[in-house]
Motif scaffolding. Structure first.
Motif, PDB file in Angstrom:
ATOM      1  N   ILE A  46       0.850  -1.201   0.000  1.00  0.00           N
ATOM      2  CA  ILE A  46       0.000   0.000   0.000  1.00  0.00           C
ATOM      3  C   ILE A  46       0.880   1.243   0.000  1.00  0.00           C
ATOM      4  CG2 ILE A  46      -1.850   1.246   1.177  1.00  0.00           C
ATOM      5  CD1 ILE A  46      -2.692  -1.400   2.454  1.00  0.00           C
ATOM      6  N   GLY A  47       0.787   1.990  -1.093  1.00  0.00           N
ATOM      7  CA  GLY A  47       1.524   3.240  -1.211  1.00  0.00           C
ATOM      8  C   GLY A  47       0.691   4.410  -0.738  1.00  0.00           C
ATOM      9  N   GLU A  48       1.056   5.582  -1.205  1.00  0.00           N
ATOM     10  CA  GLU A  48       0.436   6.798  -0.694  1.00  0.00           C
ATOM     11  C   GLU A  48      -0.725   7.253  -1.593  1.00  0.00           C
ATOM     12  OE1 GLU A  48       3.404   9.699   0.448  1.00  0.00           O
ATOM     13  OE2 GLU A  48       2.216  11.243  -0.526  1.00  0.00           O
ATOM     14  N   ALA A  49      -0.388   7.723  -2.768  1.00  0.00           N
ATOM     15  CA  ALA A  49      -1.401   8.285  -3.664  1.00  0.00           C
ATOM     16  C   ALA A  49      -0.867   8.242  -5.081  1.00  0.00           C
ATOM     17  CB  ALA A  49      -1.679   9.738  -3.277  1.00  0.00           C
ATOM     18  N   PRO A  50      -1.765   8.220  -6.075  1.00  0.00           N
ATOM     19  CA  PRO A  50      -1.283   8.230  -7.459  1.00  0.00           C
ATOM     20  C   PRO A  50      -0.512   9.508  -7.762  1.00  0.00           C
ATOM     21  CG  PRO A  50      -3.676   7.836  -7.354  1.00  0.00           C
ATOM     22  CD  PRO A  50      -3.234   8.207  -5.977  1.00  0.00           C
TER      23      PRO A  50
ATOM     24  N   HIS B 243       1.919   9.865 -13.535  1.00  0.00           N
ATOM     25  CA  HIS B 243       1.882   8.700 -14.441  1.00  0.00           C
ATOM     26  C   HIS B 243       0.687   7.798 -14.109  1.00  0.00           C
ATOM     27  CE1 HIS B 243       5.869   9.438 -16.169  1.00  0.00           C
ATOM     28  NE2 HIS B 243       6.205   9.842 -14.958  1.00  0.00           N
ATOM     29  N   GLU B 244       0.465   7.616 -12.810  1.00  0.00           N
ATOM     30  CA  GLU B 244      -0.615   6.733 -12.370  1.00  0.00           C
ATOM     31  C   GLU B 244      -1.971   7.323 -12.757  1.00  0.00           C
ATOM     32  OE1 GLU B 244       1.967   7.720 -10.365  1.00  0.00           O
ATOM     33  OE2 GLU B 244       3.048   5.797 -10.480  1.00  0.00           O
ATOM     34  N   ASP B 245      -2.085   8.638 -12.611  1.00  0.00           N
ATOM     35  CA  ASP B 245      -3.324   9.337 -12.970  1.00  0.00           C
ATOM     36  C   ASP B 245      -3.606   9.201 -14.470  1.00  0.00           C
ATOM     37  OD1 ASP B 245      -5.417  11.521 -12.402  1.00  0.00           O
ATOM     38  OD2 ASP B 245      -4.179  12.465 -13.957  1.00  0.00           O
TER      39      ASP B 245
ATOM     40  N   ARG C  83      -3.321   3.188 -13.206  1.00  0.00           N
ATOM     41  CA  ARG C  83      -2.650   2.025 -12.601  1.00  0.00           C
ATOM     42  C   ARG C  83      -1.671   2.510 -11.529  1.00  0.00           C
ATOM     43  NH1 ARG C  83       0.673  -0.905 -16.635  1.00  0.00           N
ATOM     44  NH2 ARG C  83       0.768  -2.417 -14.952  1.00  0.00           N
ATOM     45  N   PRO C  84      -1.540   1.746 -10.431  1.00  0.00           N
ATOM     46  CA  PRO C  84      -0.649   2.192  -9.359  1.00  0.00           C
ATOM     47  C   PRO C  84       0.822   1.942  -9.696  1.00  0.00           C
ATOM     48  CG  PRO C  84      -1.530   0.041  -8.817  1.00  0.00           C
ATOM     49  CD  PRO C  84      -2.175   0.452 -10.123  1.00  0.00           C
ATOM     50  N   PHE C  85       1.676   2.808  -9.201  1.00  0.00           N
ATOM     51  CA  PHE C  85       3.131   2.612  -9.277  1.00  0.00           C
ATOM     52  C   PHE C  85       3.603   2.250 -10.695  1.00  0.00           C
ATOM     53  CE2 PHE C  85       2.717   2.440  -4.666  1.00  0.00           C
ATOM     54  CZ  PHE C  85       3.863   3.096  -4.255  1.00  0.00           C
ATOM     55  N   VAL C  86       3.342   3.147 -11.628  1.00  0.00           N
ATOM     56  CA  VAL C  86       3.829   2.914 -12.994  1.00  0.00           C
ATOM     57  C   VAL C  86       4.864   3.960 -13.422  1.00  0.00           C
ATOM     58  CG1 VAL C  86       1.870   1.587 -13.880  1.00  0.00           C
ATOM     59  CG2 VAL C  86       1.775   4.102 -13.914  1.00  0.00           C
TER      60      VAL C  86
ATOM     61  N   ALA D 200      -1.848  -1.233  -4.046  1.00  0.00           N
ATOM     62  CA  ALA D 200      -2.911  -0.226  -3.927  1.00  0.00           C
ATOM     63  C   ALA D 200      -2.315   1.020  -3.269  1.00  0.00           C
ATOM     64  CB  ALA D 200      -4.070  -0.774  -3.102  1.00  0.00           C
ATOM     65  N   ASN D 201      -3.147   2.001  -3.068  1.00  0.00           N
ATOM     66  CA  ASN D 201      -2.729   3.251  -2.433  1.00  0.00           C
ATOM     67  C   ASN D 201      -3.718   3.647  -1.340  1.00  0.00           C
ATOM     68  OD1 ASN D 201      -0.305   4.304  -3.764  1.00  0.00           O
ATOM     69  ND2 ASN D 201      -1.572   4.326  -5.613  1.00  0.00           N
ATOM     70  N   VAL D 202      -3.255   4.486  -0.434  1.00  0.00           N
ATOM     71  CA  VAL D 202      -4.136   4.990   0.616  1.00  0.00           C
ATOM     72  C   VAL D 202      -5.260   5.816  -0.008  1.00  0.00           C
ATOM     73  CG1 VAL D 202      -4.260   6.582   2.582  1.00  0.00           C
ATOM     74  CG2 VAL D 202      -2.362   4.974   2.406  1.00  0.00           C
TER      75      VAL D 202
ATOM     76  N   TYR E 155      10.178   2.200   3.935  1.00  0.00           N
ATOM     77  CA  TYR E 155      10.216   3.523   3.313  1.00  0.00           C
ATOM     78  C   TYR E 155       9.513   3.462   1.957  1.00  0.00           C
ATOM     79  CZ  TYR E 155      13.555   5.562   6.590  1.00  0.00           C
ATOM     80  OH  TYR E 155      14.154   6.077   7.712  1.00  0.00           O
ATOM     81  N   HIS E 156       9.033   4.613   1.514  1.00  0.00           N
ATOM     82  CA  HIS E 156       8.409   4.682   0.196  1.00  0.00           C
ATOM     83  C   HIS E 156       9.508   4.589  -0.869  1.00  0.00           C
ATOM     84  CE1 HIS E 156       6.131   6.142  -3.198  1.00  0.00           C
ATOM     85  NE2 HIS E 156       5.037   6.026  -2.474  1.00  0.00           N
ATOM     86  N   PRO E 157       9.282   3.811  -1.941  1.00  0.00           N
ATOM     87  CA  PRO E 157      10.322   3.714  -2.979  1.00  0.00           C
ATOM     88  C   PRO E 157      10.752   5.081  -3.522  1.00  0.00           C
ATOM     89  CG  PRO E 157       8.574   2.125  -3.408  1.00  0.00           C
ATOM     90  CD  PRO E 157       8.130   2.940  -2.227  1.00  0.00           C
TER      91      PRO E 157
END
Ligand code: URA
Length: 200
Positions: free
Chosen positions: A40-44, A47-49, A53-56, A80-82, A153-155
């Motif tokens: 689970i990441g933070e937010a799009p 690129h994701e928007d 798709r998440p984390f692209v 997914a994201n928060v 940590y977040h990537p």
């Protein structure tokens, strides 16, 4: 249609927050619907928007590398994201946005039923380890209700701060043994506990 796909249709209709007006695409999440691990990441971001798709973007490419380091592809986990809409200008999510989106994430967790939830970054971590600091608890796990919660940590943080790269890579390498431990846990072991291997 799967229950998760039905949920995505609901998420796509959500207009609870102002940011819904400005999104190109909503980003509910993707991956194996029966995944053992939910990241689970933070937010799009931008690129994701664009892609829904998440984390692209760059952080996603790094996440793919981190997954590969433990022999996994993104199709084998769930990501997914928060929050599901991009905050304009990539600002931090607002507390109201996190609150509004919380129900979607909870329903995803219920449907996927992962054995392990990996919180990427402080907003995600705050949902599962309230009051803790990512610099203190990254690389540590806690078991509650037969799910292992793990903070990293977040990537994107590791991309911006080279000194975190080694840390995040080492934290990723701890996941397979934690997951093996999760699979061995008995259903009756209901007490919240720190896993001995990585103490907070
Ligand atoms: N950062 C996140 O937290 N989530 C994404 O989907 C992309 C970047």
């Amino acid at each position: 249609m799967s229950a998760l796909s039905e949920l995505y249709e609901e998420i796509a209709l959500c207009q609870q927050c102002e940011i819904a007006k400005y999104r190109t695409k909503v980003v509910p999440g993707e991956g194996a619907e029966d995944a053992d691990i939910l990241f689970i990441g933070e937010a799009p971001g931008w690129h994701e928007d664009q892609q829904g798709r998440p984390f692209v973007g760059p952080a996603g490419q790094y996440l793919d590398q981190l997954l590969a380091s433990i022999g996994l592809r993104r199709e084998q986990v769930y990501i997914a994201n928060v929050i599901k809409c991009r905050p304009q200008g990539n600002r931090d999510p607002l507390p109201s946005e996190i609150l509004n989106c919380r129900n979607w994430l909870e329903r995803q967790v219920e449907l996927i039923c992962p054995k392990m939830i990996v919180a990427l970054g402080r907003y995600s971590m705050a949902m599962f380890f309230p009051g803790k600091s990512i610099s203190k608890i990254h690389g540590t796990a806690q078991k509650r209700d037969n799910v292992i919660y793990y903070a990293m940590y977040h990537p994107a943080a590791a991309l911006h701060q080279q000194s975190l790269r080694r840390t995040i890579e080492e934290d990723m390498l701890k996941i397979p043994s934690l997951l093996a431990e999760a699979k061995n846990m008995t259903e009756t072991d209901e007490q919240p506990r720190q896993l001995n291997m990585f103490e907070v």
